[in-house]
Design a protein around this motif. Structure first.
Motif, short mmCIF file in Angstrom:
data_model
loop_
_atom_site.label_atom_id
_atom_site.label_comp_id
_atom_site.label_asym_id
_atom_site.label_seq_id
_atom_site.Cartn_x
_atom_site.Cartn_y
_atom_site.Cartn_z
N ASN A 118 -1.43 -14.63 -13.24
CA ASN A 118 -0.77 -13.84 -14.27
C ASN A 118 -0.52 -12.39 -13.82
N LYS A 119 -1.23 -11.94 -12.76
CA LYS A 119 -1.09 -10.58 -12.27
C LYS A 119 -0.91 -10.62 -10.75
N VAL A 120 -0.20 -9.60 -10.24
CA VAL A 120 -0.07 -9.46 -8.80
C VAL A 120 0.00 -7.98 -8.48
N ARG A 121 -0.59 -7.59 -7.34
CA ARG A 121 -0.70 -6.17 -7.01
C ARG A 121 -0.51 -5.97 -5.50
N ILE A 122 0.17 -4.88 -5.13
CA ILE A 122 0.37 -4.50 -3.74
C ILE A 122 -0.24 -3.12 -3.51
N ALA A 123 -1.07 -3.02 -2.45
CA ALA A 123 -1.61 -1.73 -2.05
C ALA A 123 -1.19 -1.45 -0.61
N LEU A 124 -0.80 -0.20 -0.34
CA LEU A 124 -0.43 0.22 1.01
C LEU A 124 -1.45 1.24 1.49
N ASP A 125 -2.14 0.87 2.59
CA ASP A 125 -3.15 1.76 3.18
C ASP A 125 -4.19 2.18 2.13
N PHE A 154 11.25 -4.55 -4.52
CA PHE A 154 11.21 -3.09 -4.57
C PHE A 154 11.49 -2.51 -3.18
N PRO A 155 12.53 -1.69 -2.99
CA PRO A 155 12.72 -0.96 -1.73
C PRO A 155 11.72 0.20 -1.66
N ILE A 156 11.23 0.48 -0.44
CA ILE A 156 10.32 1.60 -0.25
C ILE A 156 10.41 2.06 1.19
N ASN A 157 10.32 3.38 1.41
CA ASN A 157 10.32 3.95 2.75
C ASN A 157 8.87 4.11 3.22
N ILE A 158 8.59 3.62 4.44
CA ILE A 158 7.24 3.68 5.00
C ILE A 158 7.31 4.47 6.30
N PRO A 159 6.41 5.43 6.51
CA PRO A 159 6.47 6.25 7.73
C PRO A 159 6.06 5.46 8.96
N ALA A 160 6.53 5.92 10.12
CA ALA A 160 6.19 5.27 11.39
C ALA A 160 4.68 5.31 11.61
N GLY A 161 4.20 4.27 12.28
CA GLY A 161 2.78 4.20 12.58
C GLY A 161 2.17 2.90 12.10
N SER A 162 0.81 2.83 12.13
CA SER A 162 0.08 1.62 11.75
C SER A 162 -0.24 1.64 10.26
N HIS A 163 -0.07 0.47 9.60
CA HIS A 163 -0.29 0.38 8.16
C HIS A 163 -0.94 -0.95 7.81
N THR A 164 -1.63 -0.95 6.64
CA THR A 164 -2.23 -2.17 6.13
C THR A 164 -1.70 -2.45 4.74
N LEU A 165 -1.23 -3.67 4.51
CA LEU A 165 -0.72 -4.09 3.22
C LEU A 165 -1.74 -5.06 2.61
N ARG A 166 -2.21 -4.77 1.41
CA ARG A 166 -3.13 -5.69 0.73
C ARG A 166 -2.39 -6.31 -0.46
N VAL A 167 -2.40 -7.65 -0.54
CA VAL A 167 -1.75 -8.40 -1.61
C VAL A 167 -2.85 -9.06 -2.42
N SER A 168 -2.86 -8.82 -3.75
CA SER A 168 -3.91 -9.34 -4.63
C SER A 168 -3.30 -10.13 -5.77
#
Length: 920
Positions: free
Chosen positions: A245-252, A276-290
């Motif tokens: 029923n819920k979904v969440r995205i976290a960036l870093d 959803f479009p979004i601009n992400i800066p260059a470099g290493s990132h972690t995406l968490r999907v819940s």
């Protein structure tokens, strides 16, 4: 124009295309790999290239000067057997050399002290993606965005985020609102990529029972994905997600998107696929999907799309319109998916109801690939790499291979039966200490010690030539019979690839023996003489090639024997007394002689005619060409115009004149001529011809002799080429002329195109990919429509289709006011059944069928002379047919009035009295 050589990397090679102006000798065509780590080929070391020759008036960029005496290389038959070279460090595949050891990093599942869940496909439900795609504007500056509530506004830090597309249904994004395009429980993104813990089951329609209780409930579950954004600035990605029923995205570690259906129990998070479009800066990132489930069935999914918003809207938002046109397909999104939850099925994550701690017995914890894993480093010692095989015949031709158990460097014969791309032959084998390489392997069993300067190695380095042997003058033993010597044939044994030897018979009388194809003759002493007559021809059979000696013949001119032509096609049947004339040498006659030596520049000839003697051959026929405008102007030629005698011709040497052709036996100063065209008479030849060119340059030009003098500079249409406008001008040739008819005339191309009918039309895409078709609408404005593979467009008003490849067009009448006509179903105009007044239906059919059979029999007599064996009473059926048709025209409703006896029916002889009204 100069010749250059294009080196094109083989598929899968990391090489870079380049050009060279240095002739690679005989290496044009095969596949070549450079094995040298120095010099001009250094940047292309170990890469496989196909080599082709090009001619260009401009110098190609980046020209490489290859010194063929300084590089080593390998030759292969095709790209599939050419292996690209890489670092030769003695490390197994998957390991890298760190300067001392071979290192490889591996991932193994981490250990969890609590409970774990194995990710499986989530529940499937027809409500998932019911309304397809919902696309939002860029949220970079308004995160976090949160969706919650019955009205379900997605709000950010700056207020509501209004979707740019509220709902778009197609086969990619899902939906069940367009008949014929419903995706149900098995389509749409959430049904396709969604995951949850174990427990989902599916019925025959692929749906999960909605009341199924799926674990866990009331707690979040999650997975992580690490990725690298290239460059130095911001890069735009698009994030798609949905959940029950819920979904969440976290960036870093920071929440950026949350979709929650808790308030009022609303199902907004899963009835759309939210992007959803979004601009992400260059470099290493972690995406968490819940994901979070409150009750019953559960599913959550997310994807990261490497595509800009503009391209996304252009390429991936084609809506469904109905059966046969369901918009974008699921395959359309595949090239842009950087991350998808579907790829994590089978991985283990923490059970939120049974918490614990992740740990590794070896290595370090890694959270970048879904569930935590342990990153370990494996170290192996460096082993010997490979061996370098250098060809005995060409020191620059090398191959690199691993030979398990090989210990003694030296010269070896290699049979080649490993079939790994290294040809059979003799090689000097030594340890490989040079270039980097991923090597192939050959078997030690297929190596035999050898000597580069002795058989069999020596034979491999020799060409296959045609030769014959005799004794040196004064050395022949004399008399009949032969002396046997050994020669090396051009064939190899098919099981070992070793050269085959055979016996050659040298005549004892001092003459030459038969010609044979050989790589070498083994002479026991120096009393023999070898005559080499050229390289043998091969049928190029890859398994058992056959070699034959070439035939050479000399044509000697009858008039001037010093003039000869060396020929290499088979003229054996003409050797001796036969005299020949050949194509391209009109008026010249030749005798044919066999030659035992190769020609420096042999040619192929075509025999035109044969004669018993030179005298009979030299009776030359000439042709007289008389000018149509001035018959006193005459030219003569030996060129064969026999097929044009009595006709009128045009020749390229006099392009503006017409000439009548006659045959003569003598000529004054004959000259060669080239036929351009022929005509039945001078009038046809002197006719003015016209050139028709398509206004849109889509169709080939037309040459015509039809009088178009009144239309020069104008535009016409042709009745058999509807929809095409043709500009008219005077042609400079009559070649290919055809008669035409004129359908209409216009002042300009625009006037003509505007006059074309604007038809209601559809286009069907016959290809396996989507195509954008161009067309002119009724106002001659250019338009486009994109049609999916094997799909048909809606009806359009089209004056002219521009794109015609991979298309089937259908028309439905002329458009009116830019609208397609309404096509009504046809009405039945004939009442079912027979109209057979005067008799029953069965009787009518009997009479008519028998009469028709009789007519058929009479046709067979009249046309083919075939007499029937029956049908003598056909005339009776004709009479009955006439009587029943006569009866059929009687009006049963007509009432004949009875007249007075003194009326017309009684006072005139021969008239029949009327029937009283009470009679029928």
């Amino acid at each position: 124009m100069n010749d250059y050589y294009l080196y094109l990397p083989c598929p899968g090679s990391t090489g870079v295309q380049f050009y060279s102006n240095v002739n690679p000798l005989n290496y044009v065509g095969p596949i070549i790999r450079f094995n040298t780590n120095t010099g001009s080929a250094k940047i292309q070391l170990g890469n496989c290239f196909s080599v082709s020759i090009i001619s260009s008036s401009t110098i190609p960029p980046g020209l490489v000067n290859i010194d063929w005496t300084a590089v080593t290389y390998s030759i292969f038959t095709d790209c599939e057997v050419c292996e690209q070279l890489d670092e030769c460090t003695g490390c197994p595949p998957g390991y890298t050399f760190d300067g001392t050891d071979c290192i490889a990093e591996t991932l193994v599942p981490a250990t969890y002290s609590g409970g774990t869940l194995e990710l499986q496909d989530g529940a499937r439900n027809g409500g998932y993606g019911l309304f397809g795609l919902r696309l939002y504007p860029d949220i970079t500056s308004v995160t976090p965005v949160v969706g919650n509530g019955a009205s379900y506004f997605v709000t950010g830090t700056a207020g509501n985020v209004i979707p740019t597309i509220s709902s778009l249904v197609n086969s990619l994004w899902g939906g069940s609102t367009i008949p014929g395009c419903e995706t149900g429980c098995t389509g749409g993104r959430l049904n396709t990529v969604g995951i949850w813990g174990p427990g989902a089951t599916y019925d025959s329609n692929g749906c999960t029972i909605p009341t199924l209780q799926m674990y866990p409930q009331g707690n979040w579950i999650f997975l992580d994905y690490c990725f690298e954004v290239p460059g130095t600035g911001l890069k735009q990605y698009l994030i798609g997600l949905a959940g029950d029923n819920k979904v969440r995205i976290a960036l870093d570690g920071t929440d950026i998107i949350t979709l929650d259906a808790t308030n009022n129990g609303w199902n907004g998070p899963f009835i759309h696929w939210h992007v959803f479009p979004i601009n992400i800066p260059a470099g290493s990132h972690t995406l968490r999907v819940s994901g979070f489930n409150t009750a019953d069935i559960a599913n959550f999914g997310a994807e990261l799309y490497d595509i800009t918003l503009g391209d996304f809207q252009t390429l991936l938002t084609t809506p469904a319109t109905g059966s046969g046109n369901c918009g974008n397909l699921p395959s359309d999104i595949e090239p842009y998916i950087a991350f998808s939850t579907r790829d994590y099925v089978g991985q283990f994550i923490a059970d939120p109801d049974n918490p614990g701690v992740w740990s590794c017995t070896a290595g370090t914890l890694d959270y970048c690939n879904g569930g935590p894993q342990c990153l370990t480093t494996v170290t192996l010692p460096v082993e010997a790499c490979a061996y370098l095989l250098t060809s005995c015949c060409n020191p620059n031709l090398t191959y690199i291979a691993n030979i398990e158990g090989f210990t003694t460097p030296g010269v070896y014969y290699y049979s080649g039966i490993d079939n790994v791309g290294i040809p059979y032959g003799c090689y000097d084998i030594d340890e490989y200490t040079g270039a980097s390489v991923i090597f192939t392997s050959i078997s030690l069993d297929n190596l035999v010690p050898a000597n580069c300067n002795a058989l069999p190695c020596e034979a491999y380095c020799l060409d296959c030539n045609c030769g014959r042997v005799r004794f040196n003058p004064g050395s022949a033993p004399g008399g009949a019979g032969f002396t046997n010597i050994t020669y090396v044939t051009c064939e190899n044994d098919i099981s070992t690839n070793l050269p085959i030897t055979d016996t050659y018979q040298v005549p004892n009388d001092g003459s030459y023996g038969e010609k044979v194809c050989a790589r070498d003759f083994i002479f026991p002493s120096n009393i023999y003489q070898l005559e080499n007559t050229g390289e043998c021809d091969s049928d190029n059979n890859p398994i058992t090639p056959t070699y034959t000696c070439p035939n050479y013949y000399t044509l000697v001119n009858c008039k001037n024997p010093a003039n000869t032509i060396c020929v290499n096609n088979d003229l054996s049947q003409y050797v001796g007394a036969t005299i020949v004339s050949i194509n391209g040498y009109s008026g010249q006659c030749f005798s044919v002689q066999e030659s035992t030596t190769p020609c420096p520049q042999p040619v192929n000839v075509t025999i035109v005619e044969t004669f018993p003697t030179c005298e009979e051959c030299q009776q030359i026929t000439y042709y007289q060409l008389s000018n149509c405008d001035n018959p006193s102007i005459i030219i003569y030629t030996e060129t064969d115009f026999s097929a044009n005698i009595g006709q009128v011709v045009q020749v390229s040497e006099y392009p503006d004149d017409c000439w009548s052709v006659t045959e003569v036996t003598s000529a004054l100063d004959p000259i060669p001529l080239t036929l351009v065209n022929s005509f039945v008479n001078c009038v046809e030849c002197q006719k003015v011809y016209y050139l028709l060119e398509d206004c849109l340059s889509e169709n080939p030009n037309i040459i015509t002799g039809t009088d178009l003098s009144a239309f020069v500079g104008q535009v016409i249409t042709l009745p058999y080429c509807p929809g095409i406008c043709w500009e008219v001008s005077v042609a400079d040739t009559s070649v290919g002329a055809e008669a035409i008819g004129i359908d209409g005339a216009f002042a300009t191309c625009d006037d003509c195109l505007a006059n074309l009918l604007c038809l209601c039309s559809t286009v069907t895409n016959t290809s396996t990919f989507s195509i954008t078709y161009e067309y002119f609408d009724c106002a001659l404005e250019p338009q486009t429509i994109r049609v999916g593979a094997q799909e048909t467009s809606p009806k359009l008003c089209v004056r002219k289709w521009i794109t015609t490849d991979n298309a089937i067009f259908n028309t439905y009448g002329e458009c009116v006011d830019d609208e397609c006509p309404v096509i009504l179903p046809p009405k039945r105009t004939v009442r079912p059944g027979y109209n057979t007044p005067g008799c029953t239906i069965d009787k009518y059919e009997k009479y008519m069928c028998n009469f028709s059979e009789g007519v058929y029999r009479q046709v067979m007599v009249d046309k083919y002379g075939i007499e029937p064996c029956c049908g003598d009473d056909d005339y009776r059926w004709e009479i009955k047919k006439e009587l029943i048709e006569l009866k059929a025209i009687e009006d049963p409703d007509y009432i004949c009035q009875y007249l007075d006896p003194c009326g017309c029916t009684t006072g005139n002889s021969g008239l029949t009295s009327c029937v009283p009204t009470n009679q029928v």
